[in-house]
Scaffold this active site. Sequence first.
Site, PDB file in Angstrom:
ATOM      1  N   LYS A  86       0.304  -0.922  -0.067  1.00  0.00           N
ATOM      2  CA  LYS A  86      -0.084  -0.447  -0.576  1.00  0.00           C
ATOM      3  C   LYS A  86       1.004   1.344  -0.035  1.00  0.00           C
ATOM      4  O   LYS A  86       1.953   1.334   1.244  1.00  0.00           O
ATOM      5  CB  LYS A  86      -1.137  -0.003   1.026  1.00  0.00           C
ATOM      6  CG  LYS A  86      -2.374  -0.922   1.120  1.00  0.00           C
ATOM      7  CD  LYS A  86      -2.851  -1.275   2.674  1.00  0.00           C
ATOM      8  CE  LYS A  86      -3.284   0.028   2.940  1.00  0.00           C
ATOM      9  NZ  LYS A  86      -4.675  -0.502   4.331  1.00  0.00           N
TER      10      LYS A  86
HETATM   11  C1  E4P Z   1      -7.550   0.682   4.768  1.00  0.00           C
HETATM   12  O1  E4P Z   1      -6.237   1.014   3.756  1.00  0.00           O
HETATM   13  C2  E4P Z   1      -7.792   1.625   5.133  1.00  0.00           C
HETATM   14  O2  E4P Z   1      -5.692   1.623   6.005  1.00  0.00           O
HETATM   15  C3  E4P Z   1      -8.079   1.315   6.990  1.00  0.00           C
HETATM   16  O3  E4P Z   1      -9.522   0.593   5.912  1.00  0.00           O
HETATM   17  C4  E4P Z   1      -8.503   2.622   7.441  1.00  0.00           C
HETATM   18  O4  E4P Z   1     -10.237   2.022   8.495  1.00  0.00           O
HETATM   19  P1  E4P Z   1     -10.164   3.139   9.849  1.00  0.00           P
HETATM   20  O5  E4P Z   1     -11.016   4.220   8.736  1.00  0.00           O
HETATM   21  O6  E4P Z   1     -10.778   2.019  10.551  1.00  0.00           O
HETATM   22  O7  E4P Z   1      -8.936   3.707  10.435  1.00  0.00           O
END
Ligand code: E4P
Length: 225
Positions: A86
């Site tokens: 990512k």
């Molecule tokens: C995924 O790519 C994100 O890192 C994650 O789902 C963010 O989730 P949150 O808004 O619950 O922290």
Amino acid sequence: MKLFIDDANIDAIKELIEYYPIDGVTTNPSILAKAKKDPRETLLAIRKAIGDDMIIFAQAVDLSYEGMIQDAHMIMELLGKNTVVKIPSTPTGFKAIKALKKEGITTCGTVVYTPMQAYLAAKAGASYVAPYVNRIDNMGYDGVAIVKQIQDILETNNMDCEVLAASFKNSQQVLELCEYGVANATCAADVIKAFVKNPAIDAAVDDFVSDFQSLTGKTSMCALD
Ligand code: E4P
């Protein structure tokens, strides 16, 4: 829609993998921080729990271009095949996504709040883009509508990139995107469990057993004489 676990709790991951049709695990630095261990140790434990054939997502943390590339190499070395790196969908991130694509490393443009951000990450060569549904909702916009818009943009422009919808806080947000044909969603363990948390389901399942028991005195087919 493929379903990923957005969590680094090993017990929760093991339980979900055993009982639910799960396609892999996603993490980010904040999720790894909750595990309170060396993040490499946590990522390796996740890899061990899910096996080599399931996809794991791990995020490059360094914000410089060189650092993103080095973090990506380190993540790939640590976790092996079926790993997606990512990368934040920022200008530096787009540059890193382009370079990693050339190296054959699969990336996900993450931290997506706007459709054009997703478009640029996909155009740079990301195989996934991760819009944050609930965080967008919390800003006063419609997270589900923005994910649908991103899905339309990717389809209309024939882009070789899938949506990995992320940041969910309830089943309804996931349901709407499942209905729309979004390719992937990632949810925390408690959100996934809530999909089937319903007293009506438990009552119906219990009623079948007790009706069978009043007919036969047994609680399973196999127990019949
Ligand atoms: C995924 O790519 C994100 O890192 C994650 O789902 C963010 O989730 P949150 O808004 O619950 O922290």
